[in-house]
Design a protein around this motif. Structure first.
Motif, PDB file in Angstrom:
ATOM      1  N   ALA A 153       0.840  -1.203   0.000  1.00 14.36           N
ATOM      2  CA  ALA A 153       0.000   0.000   0.000  1.00 14.36           C
ATOM      3  C   ALA A 153       0.877   1.256   0.000  1.00 14.36           C
ATOM      4  O   ALA A 153       0.607   2.222  -0.726  1.00 14.36           O
TER       5      ALA A 153
ATOM      6  N   ALA B  66       2.373   1.718  -3.371  1.00 18.07           N
ATOM      7  CA  ALA B  66       1.361   2.205  -4.322  1.00 18.07           C
ATOM      8  C   ALA B  66       1.099   3.694  -4.111  1.00 18.07           C
ATOM      9  O   ALA B  66       1.091   4.481  -5.070  1.00 18.07           O
ATOM     10  N   LYS B  67       0.898   4.086  -2.861  1.00 20.11           N
ATOM     11  CA  LYS B  67       0.624   5.500  -2.568  1.00 20.11           C
ATOM     12  C   LYS B  67       1.768   6.385  -3.032  1.00 20.11           C
ATOM     13  O   LYS B  67       1.557   7.480  -3.566  1.00 20.11           O
TER      14      LYS B  67
ATOM     15  N   LEU C  36       3.580   6.139  -5.460  1.00 18.15           N
ATOM     16  CA  LEU C  36       3.610   6.338  -6.922  1.00 18.15           C
ATOM     17  C   LEU C  36       2.945   7.655  -7.315  1.00 18.15           C
ATOM     18  O   LEU C  36       3.066   8.104  -8.451  1.00 18.15           O
ATOM     19  N   SER C  37       2.240   8.268  -6.372  1.00 21.69           N
ATOM     20  CA  SER C  37       1.650   9.589  -6.625  1.00 21.69           C
ATOM     21  C   SER C  37       2.587  10.739  -6.256  1.00 21.69           C
ATOM     22  O   SER C  37       2.185  11.900  -6.320  1.00 21.69           O
ATOM     23  N   THR C  38       3.796  10.401  -5.849  1.00 20.67           N
ATOM     24  CA  THR C  38       4.756  11.455  -5.500  1.00 20.67           C
ATOM     25  C   THR C  38       5.930  11.424  -6.472  1.00 20.67           C
ATOM     26  O   THR C  38       6.233  10.375  -7.057  1.00 20.67           O
ATOM     27  N   ILE C  39       6.586  12.562  -6.605  1.00 20.18           N
ATOM     28  CA  ILE C  39       7.733  12.624  -7.522  1.00 20.18           C
ATOM     29  C   ILE C  39       8.845  11.712  -7.030  1.00 20.18           C
ATOM     30  O   ILE C  39       9.462  10.987  -7.810  1.00 20.18           O
TER      31      ILE C  39
ATOM     32  N   TYR D 104       7.740   7.864  -7.395  1.00 21.38           N
ATOM     33  CA  TYR D 104       7.305   7.310  -8.680  1.00 21.38           C
ATOM     34  C   TYR D 104       8.428   6.535  -9.356  1.00 21.38           C
ATOM     35  O   TYR D 104       9.578   6.973  -9.385  1.00 21.38           O
ATOM     36  N   ASN D 105       8.091   5.380  -9.875  1.00 24.48           N
ATOM     37  CA  ASN D 105       9.004   4.594 -10.687  1.00 24.48           C
ATOM     38  C   ASN D 105       8.285   4.102 -11.922  1.00 24.48           C
ATOM     39  O   ASN D 105       7.125   3.699 -11.835  1.00 24.48           O
ATOM     40  N   GLY D 106       8.948   4.148 -13.060  1.00 24.95           N
ATOM     41  CA  GLY D 106       8.378   3.585 -14.280  1.00 24.95           C
ATOM     42  C   GLY D 106       8.827   2.147 -14.432  1.00 24.95           C
ATOM     43  O   GLY D 106       8.762   1.364 -13.480  1.00 24.95           O
TER      44      GLY D 106
ATOM     45  N   ILE E 229       4.511  -3.125  -7.467  1.00 24.52           N
ATOM     46  CA  ILE E 229       3.854  -3.147  -6.148  1.00 24.52           C
ATOM     47  C   ILE E 229       3.979  -4.553  -5.546  1.00 24.52           C
ATOM     48  O   ILE E 229       4.270  -4.715  -4.362  1.00 24.52           O
TER      49      ILE E 229
ATOM     50  N   ASP F  19       9.738   5.874 -21.110  1.00 26.26           N
ATOM     51  CA  ASP F  19       9.346   5.488 -19.754  1.00 26.26           C
ATOM     52  C   ASP F  19       8.727   6.684 -19.046  1.00 26.26           C
ATOM     53  O   ASP F  19       9.334   7.754 -18.934  1.00 26.26           O
TER      54      ASP F  19
ATOM     55  N   ILE G  50       1.473   9.061 -10.665  1.00 27.37           N
ATOM     56  CA  ILE G  50       0.126   8.586 -11.010  1.00 27.37           C
ATOM     57  C   ILE G  50      -0.886   9.367 -10.165  1.00 27.37           C
ATOM     58  O   ILE G  50      -0.665   9.550  -8.969  1.00 27.37           O
TER      59      ILE G  50
ATOM     60  N   THR H 109       3.785   1.831 -16.342  1.00 31.63           N
ATOM     61  CA  THR H 109       4.894   1.036 -16.883  1.00 31.63           C
ATOM     62  C   THR H 109       5.430   0.035 -15.863  1.00 31.63           C
ATOM     63  O   THR H 109       5.738  -1.097 -16.210  1.00 31.63           O
TER      64      THR H 109
END
Lengths: 397, 397
Positions: free
Chosen positions: A50, A53-54, A56-59, A62-64, A285, B36, B41, B246
């Motif tokens: 979790a 996942a959360k 991923l909304s931050t700079i 975030y990972n591609g 995730i 990428d 998100i 991605t």
């Protein structure tokens, strides 16, 4: 494709279960069929997912795309936690979205004219994926076997280990231990013989250790406990049953650098190429969850869940023992393998479903040597396992 | 496997970028190479995933295996949101862990002796997976082509649409629109001709619409906007670029019921069998994210991220236009395709990397028709795009 026999076993069973619920909408169905985990995942693991996942909304978070082979921290954690003292390195571990997917990626790796041996009975994906890749030959109604597949019979008579002295040499040997469906874990001595056999024949073993976490005794948890195995074996495994990740999707495959084709080319290089071309990395995730599983607290928490399922297994095994049936497995695996002498296993499946509303799996779905046997899964909530035990006792007493 | 040419393009580029950073540890590397995603998100989507993950620790929220074909709510949401008015049904949508993985599963579906056509240039996975499945024939150094692959040249001269009147008939046609790498989206009229061509030849189109969300004009976002396409086309697509997934891994493939082999057997039945045997469903947490992407607010939020990347694309395109180079793409796709007449694209790659510390992709990596071209990705943080623009302008002015 046309050569594939009837429906894939598990969807077929789901369909029959569904039809049964349509006919008996009020019955309380209990599922001891498909080995699907039911217990919540420990909080330490879902919290890690979790949080990932959360973030991923931050700079910063975030990972591609990740590496196609998986996050190196996780690869190293798998090597160091699950292959401790076996000399497996992080770069030899390829993280995936599950063992079944890896089995078909391994099929891609193999040449088109390889020969294949499987345990009989065994998890159907080994044969079915071989059929899809055109290696199986024709299905023969009389024997229930594909013409080009070598079936290594595993039964109580041979302690569930094939008689290698009569086993035809093949390029590839699929071997699953603890075995699905018999629940039997091969001993160290047996695996030593398997490795010697593969070495003598120039075969590659594809060793499926998806149920290793259920081993209670001294049986090896990995083929790499056997000296020399790195030169002949690939190991496929999974977080599905180990950590309740059946839906989360996470597994891995170990391809040791020592494993080489007869021309000396390292298999790991080809597998890396398959992974980069036909796969794009396991879900990030899920990988965060995998790392949490391998932390000391995460590992301890998953062990507690496995103990719960093993208690279930004991209840089911004791049920059938009390009915004077021969019972195998259950001690090193979440599957109980019960002999119903003289009966067709699909008949037993139908009778149990009709009379007790319990879904099981007929042994013959795992190969001709599974006829007269039934597989019962220990995955389930305790109250359902106890209720199933009561229903089965009243059916067979 | 031995027939595969050198490294897979993207790992090869990563390796060169890595080597460059070793040589220039203080340089600020900017990546306009591999496409990428870099932007966080939207929170509404990651919250849905985090909540789903957390709930896996509760009895009510725990789920094991999902359907191999994907969660039906998501399948229906994809059909109704992205294929509105095209008559695609939920059961025709197979949710996956990404388009690249689906391409190799589609290769499994095809017989071993099928013939394949690809756009030239095109995303390397179509050819590389064909090589792995043994359909490509020998690589010919002189032409830079595999002998058994039909290369459909797409260049400014033919408006990036192949001259079908000289295209050899094949069993399968891979077609990507908006195209990776040229950034060109095929028009409705062009796709009508493609569908007619496939119908006349009994070919199956594997249509890759992974970049459809970037289309700004009237170009079709799906092959199914073309009447009759359901009888000849499979569509592969992805949440990767549409929603920054991605690393999260989520995609889908549409196999319409109307698509049949020449013997009348529905292709969807075989694909379903492949998915059940060689795949075990997309990660459940990612699927929860996919559902959130298709909610009205989720969809709006992803659209804003795409607009950001499109602004990046405009900055890059304007940069090269200001340098009097011919620029293609960028308006319906996150890729800008720039002509460097008379230059080898790997030389341009090396020069840009050495002198500006910017990673790009040489057009020739996408096929022989990509020679003299470079692909620039618009995925990146704005400040990096602006800095890249400054560096490129000072290199080429």
């Amino acid at each position: 494709m046309e050569n594939l026999r009837n429906g894939y076993l598990f969807p077929e069973i789901s369909k029959r279960a569904f039809d049964h619920t349509q006919k008996h909408p009020d019955a309380r169905l209990i599922r001891l069929g498909i080995g699907d985990t039911t217990e919540p995942i420990p909080d330490i693991i879902t919290s890690a997912m979790a949080e990932y996942a959360k973030a991923l909304s931050t700079i910063e978070g975030y990972n591609g795309y990740g590496d196609e082979q998986g996050n190196m921290a996780l690869r190293v954690a798998i090597a160091e936690t699950l292959y401790r003292n076996m000399g497996i390195k992080g770069n030899e571990v390829f993280v995936s979205d599950g063992a079944q997917c890896d089995i078909s990626r391994l099929q891609m790796l193999l040449g088109s004219d390889v020969t294949v041996a499987v345990q009989d009975p065994s998890f159907p994906a080994y044969i079915d994926s071989s059929v899809i890749f055109g290696r199986a030959g024709k299905f023969e109604e009389e024997t229930g076997k594909y013409g080009n597949i070598v079936y290594m019979k595993c039964s109580p008579e041979n302690k569930f280990f094939p008689n290698l002295s009569i086993t035809r040499k093949t390029d590839v040997i699929f071997f699953c231990s603890p075995n699905n469906p018999t629940g039997n874990a091969a001993t160290k001595l047996q695996l030593q013989r398997l490795v010697e056999f593969a070495k003598a024949n120039g075969s590659i073993i594809i060793y499926d250790s998806s149920y290793a976490a259920f081993i209670s005794d001294e049986s090896p948890r990995s083929i790499y406990e056997i000296p020399g195995a790195k030169e002949v074996a690939i190991e496929v495994s999974s977080f599905s049953k180990f950590a309740g990740f059946t839906g989360v999707r996470l597994g891995w495959t170990v391809v040791p650098e020592e494993l080489k084709y007869t021309n000396g080319f390292p298999v790991i290089k080809d597998y890396d190429r398959i992974v980069c071309t036909c796969f794009n990395g396991a879900p990030s995730i899920s990988q965060a969850g995998g790392l949490a599983c391998l932390s000391p607290q995460g590992y301890e928490a998953t062990t507690a869940v496995i103990a719960y399922y093993k208690e279930n297994a004991k209840i089911i095994a004791d049920t059938f023992r009390s009915l004077a049936l021969k019972v195998y497995g259950g001690e090193n695996a979440p599957y109980i393998w019960v002999h119903f002498p003289g009966q067709k296993s699909w008949d037993v499946f139908n009778e149990i479903l009709a009379k007790t509303h319990i879904v099981t799996i007929p042994g013959s779905g795992f190969g001709p040597a599974g006829e007269e046997y039934m597989r019962f899964s220990a995955f389930g909530r305790r109250e359902n396992i106890l209720e199933a035990s009561r229903r089965l006792k009243s059916l067979y007493k």
